[in-house]
Design an enzyme around this catalytic site. Structure first.
Site, PDB file in Angstrom:
ATOM      1  N   ASN A  55      -1.823   7.008  -2.276  1.00 50.46           N
ATOM      2  CA  ASN A  55      -3.193   6.834  -1.510  1.00 50.46           C
ATOM      3  C   ASN A  55      -4.135   5.675  -2.106  1.00 50.46           C
ATOM      4  O   ASN A  55      -5.218   5.697  -2.372  1.00 50.46           O
ATOM      5  CB  ASN A  55      -4.026   8.200  -1.349  1.00 50.46           C
ATOM      6  CG  ASN A  55      -5.363   8.020  -0.386  1.00 50.46           C
ATOM      7  OD1 ASN A  55      -5.182   7.261   0.549  1.00 50.46           O
ATOM      8  ND2 ASN A  55      -6.121   8.826  -0.709  1.00 50.46           N
ATOM      9  N   HIS A  93       1.002  -1.372   0.120  1.00 49.12           N
ATOM     10  CA  HIS A  93      -0.077  -0.097  -0.049  1.00 49.12           C
ATOM     11  C   HIS A  93       0.735   1.122  -0.135  1.00 49.12           C
ATOM     12  O   HIS A  93       1.636   1.620   0.841  1.00 49.12           O
ATOM     13  CB  HIS A  93      -0.889  -0.147   1.053  1.00 49.12           C
ATOM     14  CG  HIS A  93      -1.902   1.139   1.221  1.00 49.12           C
ATOM     15  ND1 HIS A  93      -3.238   1.010   0.733  1.00 49.12           N
ATOM     16  CD2 HIS A  93      -1.743   2.455   1.616  1.00 49.12           C
ATOM     17  CE1 HIS A  93      -3.713   2.260   0.839  1.00 49.12           C
ATOM     18  NE2 HIS A  93      -2.966   2.990   1.134  1.00 49.12           N
ATOM     19  N   CYS A  94       0.659   2.062  -1.030  1.00 47.26           N
ATOM     20  CA  CYS A  94       1.716   3.184  -1.089  1.00 47.26           C
ATOM     21  C   CYS A  94       0.786   4.397  -0.683  1.00 47.26           C
ATOM     22  O   CYS A  94      -0.079   4.673  -1.311  1.00 47.26           O
ATOM     23  CB  CYS A  94       2.195   3.254  -2.369  1.00 47.26           C
ATOM     24  SG  CYS A  94       3.095   4.692  -3.138  1.00 47.26           S
ATOM     25  N   PRO A  95       1.464   5.106   0.284  1.00 48.29           N
ATOM     26  CA  PRO A  95       0.752   6.507   0.838  1.00 48.29           C
ATOM     27  C   PRO A  95       0.989   7.614  -0.266  1.00 48.29           C
ATOM     28  O   PRO A  95       0.124   8.185  -0.015  1.00 48.29           O
ATOM     29  CB  PRO A  95       1.323   6.570   1.914  1.00 48.29           C
ATOM     30  CG  PRO A  95       2.776   5.817   2.250  1.00 48.29           C
ATOM     31  CD  PRO A  95       2.434   4.892   1.247  1.00 48.29           C
TER      32      PRO A  95
END
Length: 377
Positions: free
Chosen positions: A189, A184-186
């Site tokens: 998002n 999951h890449c912040p």
């Protein structure tokens, strides 16, 4: 260290046992007897609430850290929007500085062929960065369909209680299972999965190229701007000293205009930002390139590492079922079927879908026989 702890714990245990024995005697002070009874009552209550014959130390640690996991998941979920806005603002600032500060300077010094090359390359790189970042944000990573019984199921998700195909993992931030989940890449998002993995890597690659290009191309301008800023500081210092000494009859030292000050500081900001992003994002891009060459994701790397160690202890060799060979892995990842696709699907913006549906992982028909033999384990 263990011997020192045993020396310290030995007397402590002995004192505790003496206090417990004294607590059962009638001659013991009522205060001490009450403390011992409360201690034992508290232990019974704690064990009655938390005891589980199927649990262990790992279960207790997971339960203790569950509030921290919940906090991190929710913070990352809300901070994702902030990170996306930050990427857009920083990228826009670099583009604005390039047009307003760098372009007027190079128009006076560069030749026409050199200007043409910089014009086409910079805009080509910028278009690819914007395209892949937009696609990585807006493209869903892919989710297992609900209510289907015809898909190949490997296991059941413990969170969703739904069938989970191969290479599918549960994202605690999105609270959904993701096909071929990488992470999951912040900064997006969004989860990086089967349908947007190529967009994520392409954005990292072309953003790294753009930062290296800006950092290397503006090196001479950065040196001149940095020297000018140091000179401005010295002139401002001399001006303050002149005012303090009240030497009004002396001619004030020359100062830089507001536009020159902003230009010099903007060039220094551009070089430092592009250089730092090139180093950090370049390392991340190389790491993902290695994983793609091996035919695995970030999550599968940890799983394959444990499986490799387990089989090695038994004298067996681990084979990755999704590793078709370095070149074929890249063809599958980028969706390259023919030689023309290296231009139309890699070097130019392309929204083509990846191979497969993310649930079954049969090798493409053009995969070499060697790669197919590697798959058969």
């Amino acid at each position: 260290m263990r011997g020192q702890w045993s020396l310290l714990l030995g007397p402590a245990r002995l004192c505790l046992r003496l206090l417990l024995l004294l607590g059962y005697r009638r001659r013991c002070p009522p205060l001490l007897r009450g403390l011992v009874q409360r201690w034992r009552y508290g232990k019974v209550c704690l064990r009655s609430l938390l005891y589980n014959s199927f649990g262990g130390s790992d279960t207790a640690v997971d339960a203790a850290f569950e509030p921290i996991y919940w906090l991190v998941d929710n913070v990352i979920r809300w901070c994702g929007v902030v990170f996306v806005v930050l990427v857009i603002v920083l990228t826009s600032s670099i583009v604005a500085i390039a047009y307003l500060c760098v372009l007027p300077l190079i128009l006076q010094t560069y030749s026409v062929p050199r200007l043409c090359w910089h014009f086409f390359y910079s805009h080509w790189n910028l278009i690819l960065i914007v395209f892949h970042y937009y696609q990585a944000i807006t493209t869903p990573p892919g989710y297992p369909p609900q209510g289907r019984n015809d898909m190949t199921t490997v296991s059941i998700c413990k969170k969703c209680i739904n069938p989970k195909p191969a290479r599918t993992h549960h994202c605690s931030i999105c609270n959904r299972c993701v096909l071929k989940m990488d992470h999951h890449c912040p900064w997006l998002n969004n989860c990086v999965g089967h349908y947007n993995h190529r967009y994520f890597f392409s954005f990292c690659f072309f953003m790294t190229l753009g930062c290296v290009y800006c950092s290397y191309g503006s090196w001479d301008l950065f040196r001149e701007a940095y020297a000018a800023i140091e000179k401005m500081k010295q002139l401002d210092k001399n001006k303050l000293q002149a005012v303090a000494n009240q030497t009004y009859h002396q001619t004030p030292p020359p100062t830089f205009s507001f536009r020159e000050r902003v230009t010099h500081k903007s060039l220094v900001y551009l070089w430092f930002l592009c250089s730092s992003v090139a180093l950090a994002l370049g390392a991340l891009t190389i790491w993902h390139a290695v994983l793609i060459s091996r035919g695995e994701t970030s999550i599968e790397r940890h799983i394959n590492k444990k499986e490799r160690q387990r089989l090695q202890a038994k004298g067996r060799v681990f084979r990755n079922h999704y590793n078709y060979g370095c070149l074929d892995n890249w063809k599958v990842f980028l969706g390259v079927d023919t030689g023309r696709h290296w231009l139309t699907r890699v070097l130019l913006p392309s929204s083509h879908l990846p191979h497969g549906n993310g649930m079954s992982w049969d090798p493409p028909p053009w995969v070499t026989a060697h790669s197919a033999s590697v798959m058969a384990v």
